[in-house]
Design an enzyme around this catalytic site. Sequence first.
Site, short mmCIF file in Angstrom:
data_model
loop_
_atom_site.label_atom_id
_atom_site.label_comp_id
_atom_site.label_asym_id
_atom_site.label_seq_id
_atom_site.Cartn_x
_atom_site.Cartn_y
_atom_site.Cartn_z
N ASN A 31 -14.21 0.61 -6.09
CA ASN A 31 -15.25 1.48 -5.53
C ASN A 31 -15.99 2.30 -6.58
O ASN A 31 -16.49 3.38 -6.28
CB ASN A 31 -14.62 2.45 -4.52
N ASP A 64 0.84 -1.19 0.00
CA ASP A 64 0.00 0.00 0.00
C ASP A 64 0.88 1.25 0.00
O ASP A 64 1.94 1.25 -0.62
CB ASP A 64 -0.94 -0.04 1.22
#
Length: 395
Positions: free
Chosen positions: A270, A139
């Site tokens: 998303n 990440d």
Amino acid sequence: MPDATETTTGRYLVLLEDNSVSANARELNRVAGIHAAGTVESVSTEQLGTSDGVIFQDLGIAVVNAAPDQVSALARAVDEPGPISVVEAERVVHAIAAPARGETGSALVDESVFTWGLQAVGATLCSATGAGIRLAVLDTGFTVDHPDYAGRTVFTNSFVEGETVDDGHGHGTHCIGSAAGPRKPASGGPGYGVAHEAEIYAGKVLSDSGTGSDGGILNGIAWAIANGCAVVSMSLGAAVRPGTPYSQIFEQAAQRALARNTLIIAAAGNESSRPGRTAPVGHPANCPSVLSVGAVDDRRSVAPFSCGTMDTVGQVDVVGPGVDVYSSWNGKTADTLHKRIQGTSMATPHVAGVAALIAQQYNARGWELWARLMQAGRRLGLPSTDVGAGLVQAP
């Protein structure tokens, strides 16, 4: 580092079928004049960015800098006998974030001791802690001086040129918290870590602006495999159009990781606006051998932003808690050390944490770990196209 508006980097990924790095290197040189170096684990960001190419031995994948004539030569080699089987343009990827809806917390669940997410996946009732299990989160890095992790050994590596592993974004620290943060935070507040005694491997593959590339992700995956990580959590990706083929190169990387007892778990994306629009699962979660994670809220309803199964390419395998999720943040003051955000990015580390608990409980790895995660899913009475096997549950 690529600009956030770009979709490709100008580099290329090459899938190689020969088990010999030296043979693959010779072929890249013969076919396209590319001088690629082999590596067992990972490479420096400078080497990845400036050399002709790098071959990740455990993955059988090369990341190359190639001129148009070299790309044409590689493409022709795909149809000829030899180890070069697939060539793809390297994509730009991003931290998968959804618009925040506030810092309200759950209206249905008492979060004074544990977050609603921990309770929803049954982690608070599980005897397993993740102890002895290596869990990698790829990440934006990790806030190395966060007080909630004082005394905790966190193994780190940065795959972003010019940036240390320290998290200047916050997204990575939040994901690490949900996957393996504390049950009794030093700075107060509810416990928020699923596998709270797992060994954390924080790989920075996204910059402080939240942007990265396929090559950086592959570099991180190779590092996680070389370090024996049972689980890799990736809350990142790129949006795709319906019907877009999945990456054959990332599919092979995931299969080869599974063969080395490393399960890759990734956020579905998303891009949906439910109930009006459902978007397809993004890259690389749409690969069949990457466990794809959608998001639900504290009512066990599908999050409005969560991507879903649209066609034969990409599907949601399981879901996790992904709305108003409380976890660690990259703040420097007492009131900024934690934050509530939402996204399939937040659901993914919950699933990765549960995977670490199952790995400890049953000594399960690879495909067995995948199967146990799926079998333990809690049915939600919702379409499998939205929630797959259901809400993951701790053993």
